[in-house]
Structures are given as C-alpha cells and as structure tokens.
Design an enzyme around this catalytic site. Structure first.
Site, short mmCIF file in Angstrom:
data_model
loop_
_atom_site.label_atom_id
_atom_site.label_comp_id
_atom_site.label_asym_id
_atom_site.label_seq_id
_atom_site.Cartn_x
_atom_site.Cartn_y
_atom_site.Cartn_z
N CYS A 1 -27.40 -5.54 -6.15
CA CYS A 1 -27.10 -5.08 -4.95
C CYS A 1 -26.46 -3.40 -4.98
CB CYS A 1 -26.40 -5.72 -3.89
SG CYS A 1 -26.14 -5.11 -2.30
N CYS B 1 -21.55 -8.86 -7.67
CA CYS B 1 -22.41 -7.81 -6.93
C CYS B 1 -23.96 -7.83 -7.21
CB CYS B 1 -21.77 -6.29 -7.15
SG CYS B 1 -20.33 -6.17 -6.07
N CYS C 1 -15.16 11.42 -0.70
CA CYS C 1 -15.24 10.26 -0.06
C CYS C 1 -14.59 10.74 1.54
CB CYS C 1 -14.28 9.28 -0.59
SG CYS C 1 -13.71 7.89 0.52
N CYS D 1 -13.54 6.03 7.14
CA CYS D 1 -15.06 5.55 7.09
C CYS D 1 -15.29 4.26 6.46
CB CYS D 1 -15.92 6.71 5.97
SG CYS D 1 -17.70 6.55 6.05
N ASP E 1 0.87 -1.18 0.08
CA ASP E 1 -0.06 0.05 -0.12
C ASP E 1 0.70 1.42 -0.05
OD1 ASP E 1 -2.54 1.53 -0.18
OD2 ASP E 1 -2.43 1.35 2.30
N CYS F 1 -22.10 -4.14 3.39
CA CYS F 1 -21.93 -5.17 2.27
C CYS F 1 -22.59 -6.48 2.61
CB CYS F 1 -20.41 -5.27 1.69
SG CYS F 1 -20.59 -6.51 0.37
#
Length: 345
Positions: free
Chosen positions: A190, A187, A213, A240, A133, A247
């Site tokens: 949804c 997905c 965001c 957040c 990352d 999900c």
C-alpha cells in the site's frame, strides 16, 4: 518484578482512559541513533534545531534517565467523527489538523500519565518520569518496540486496533517489567499515504523530508514559506492530516473517549476572512487552551493568507489588502503574495 505487576499497571492505565499500553526496555531501539543522525545530517529536519541539539538523548532513551529499567508506552485515541479531508474542497475555509480542533492534548495526556505514575509510586515504591511529546524521547520507535503499532510508510505510528488517530505518552520507571513483543510492519504494498501528500514530502517509503511537510511548514517553520511550495499548501492553515486520513487501517480506528478532543464547531471549517483579521488579543482568545495558541498570531495569519492566495475567491481581497503593510514582515509578505494570486485568479 512479576508479571502480575505488569498486568496491574496496564489495567490501571486502561482504567484511566488509555486505549492501549505496552512495555519495552529503554535500550530497545539502538538503531534509532544512526537513523536520527542521518536525518539531521541530510538537513531533512529543517529549522527544528532542537532535534540536533539533544540528539544524544533523543537517539538513546537509556541515556535520558539511566536509572530507568522499563518504558511504558500508552496510546490515547483522538479519532475524528468526520473525514478531515472534506474541508479541503471548501476553498474559502481553513483546514486545521484534527488534533488541534479543541483542547491541547499535551495537558490532557500528561495529567492522565501522572495519575497512573502516582499510583505506581504509591503501589510499588518506584520512581517514574512522564513524557508527552515535549522531551527528547523518540515515542514512535519506542511504541513499536512496546508492541503498540508500527511506523508506517508516512513515518507515523499505525495500529491494528486503533488505526492512525492516537497520541502517545511514555512513563519511564525504575521498575523491572517484562517487555512486550515488538510489532512488525504491516503496510504491505500500500502507498495510499505517500500518494496523498500534496507536497511529495516522502523521498521514499518510511522517510519524511520535513522541509516539504505541510505540518512542518505551517507549525514549525517560522519564516516565509518557499514560494514554490505555497500553492501546494491549499487551504491547510495548521498541520495536515492527508497522509493519516488516507490510511486503510483507519477502518479499525476506535472512537475517542475524551470529549475534549471532539472538534469545536468553529474550528471544523473556519472562514478564512474571519481568521485573517485576528489581532493578537483576538487570536489568543479564540485559541485559548488550544495547541494553536503556541503558534502565535503572526505565523497563524501567515498560513491563513497562503490559503487565501490559493482560494481563487476575489471576495477575500478586502480583508487581505488590509494586511499588506502589517507590522509583521512575514504577514505582510504573505498578504502581498495572496493579493498577487487573487489578481490573477
């Protein structure tokens, strides 16, 4: 390189604590260069200039290290033992993203990757590079190409076996390893993640406008947040989890094995009043070993003050008033805004 070597490497990764592993070629996702270029061209990356600065590497993993022949993608669960949305109803408390409620995952995951990598070097005489990352690596598309999961409508990676709550690590290697079958998107119809976003940061499914965001606004954005967005932050003070927590695939989430990801009691629902008075020394002490420490006191207290302004709690006026003349312009601006909100609550 034989399939036996691949199996042995994956077994080693699982033995070291990773929950899932898969393999792809460095050039497995040629489409990401155009997608990234369009994202940056539209300005949806906000202040994250680093996305554009090294776009030639980020958009082409094969260019990052041309000698690499395989990419091993690994998943590390950090599944919470509580619903991270519960704190959102406690307006005098702050909401901290689950991944930041204890130790910094960068250090933990990288050490685990290095142990696997050293074993590979010793066993097969190959070269390796590990990434967590911090390098220009598009982990999520590579992980999908390696069969670990798929990028959901919220653009985060989802897994049939792990749900939403997992970190990604990558080992680039000169070994030729048989690639796995890419995962397909699952997905369906949804839209739970899109519907859960407080700031409507998704202009369309599978697209994110970082400028709206909350994770971006509270972590990456350095200046004052647009006043129109401040009320939508609620009591989020670092990151957040709303779209992740919504999900349905989380019913398959596995328990985190690493105890250092378990939430500290003092960070599950910290008092805004106590956080607002942190000076630099106290901030560094409280968040030693935490990813929050990299944020710095000023940006963190800015976020706390936005949450105070959204709290409707007049009892927070005293601690807020002390900051209206703070040496940090961003803190002083947030304090004045918070006072104005409390005066009208």
């Amino acid at each position: 390189m034989s399939t036996n070597a691949k199996s042995a490497i994956i077994d080693k990764a699982l033995a070291e604590g990773f929950a899932s592993a898969g393999i792809c070629r460095p050039d497995a996702v040629p489409e990401i260069a155009a997608r990234l270029e369009a994202f940056v061209a539209e300005g949806m990356h906000g202040d994250m200039s680093w996305m554009g600065d090294r776009m030639h590497w980020r958009g082409n993993p094969a260019a990052l290290w041309p000698e690499a022949r395989s990419v091993i993608m690994l998943a590390e669960p950090y599944t919470p033992d509580h619903d991270p949305r519960d704190v959102l109803a406690l307006r005098d408390r702050g909401a901290i993203s689950v991944y930041a409620q204890n130790r910094d995952y960068h250090d933990i995951v990288k050490k685990r990757l290095k142990r696997v990598g050293r074993w590979m070097v010793d066993t097969y005489g190959c070269d390796i590079k590990v990434f967590v990352d911090t390098a220009p690596v598009m982990e999520k598309p590579l992980a999908q190409a390696a069969g670990l999961g798929w990028q959901g409508k919220h653009t985060n990676l989802l897994s049939r076996d792990l749900g939403s709550w997992f970190f990604l690590g990558a080992i680039f290697t000169t070994l030729e390893l048989p690639p796995d079958t890419p995962e397909q998107e699952n997905c369906g119809s949804c839209t739970a993640c899109l519907d859960a976003c407080p700031t409507d940061a998704f202009p369309a499914p599978f697209q994110l406008d970082a400028r709206k965001c909350i994770s971006y606004l509270t972590i990456e954005h350095k200046g004052p947040v647009d006043e129109a967005l401040r009320p939508l932050l609620g009591n989020h003070i670092y990151g957040c989890d709303d779209c992740l927590a919504a999900c349905p695939w989380n019913k398959f989430a596995v328990t985190a094995r690493e105890l250092r990801y378990a939430a500290r009691d003092d960070l599950k629902a910290p008092h805004l009043a106590e956080l607002s008075v942190l000076d630099d020394t106290a901030f560094r002490a409280l968040f030693s070993g935490s990813p929050i420490k990299r944020l710095g006191r000023d940006r963190f207290v800015r976020n706390v003050l936005y949450a105070i302004g959204n709290s409707n709690d007049a009892g927070l006026r005293t601690s807020t008033a002390q900051l209206v003349n703070d040496p940090s312009p961003v803190v002083a601006d947030a304090a004045r805004w918070a006072m104005a909100q409390l005066d009208h609550s």
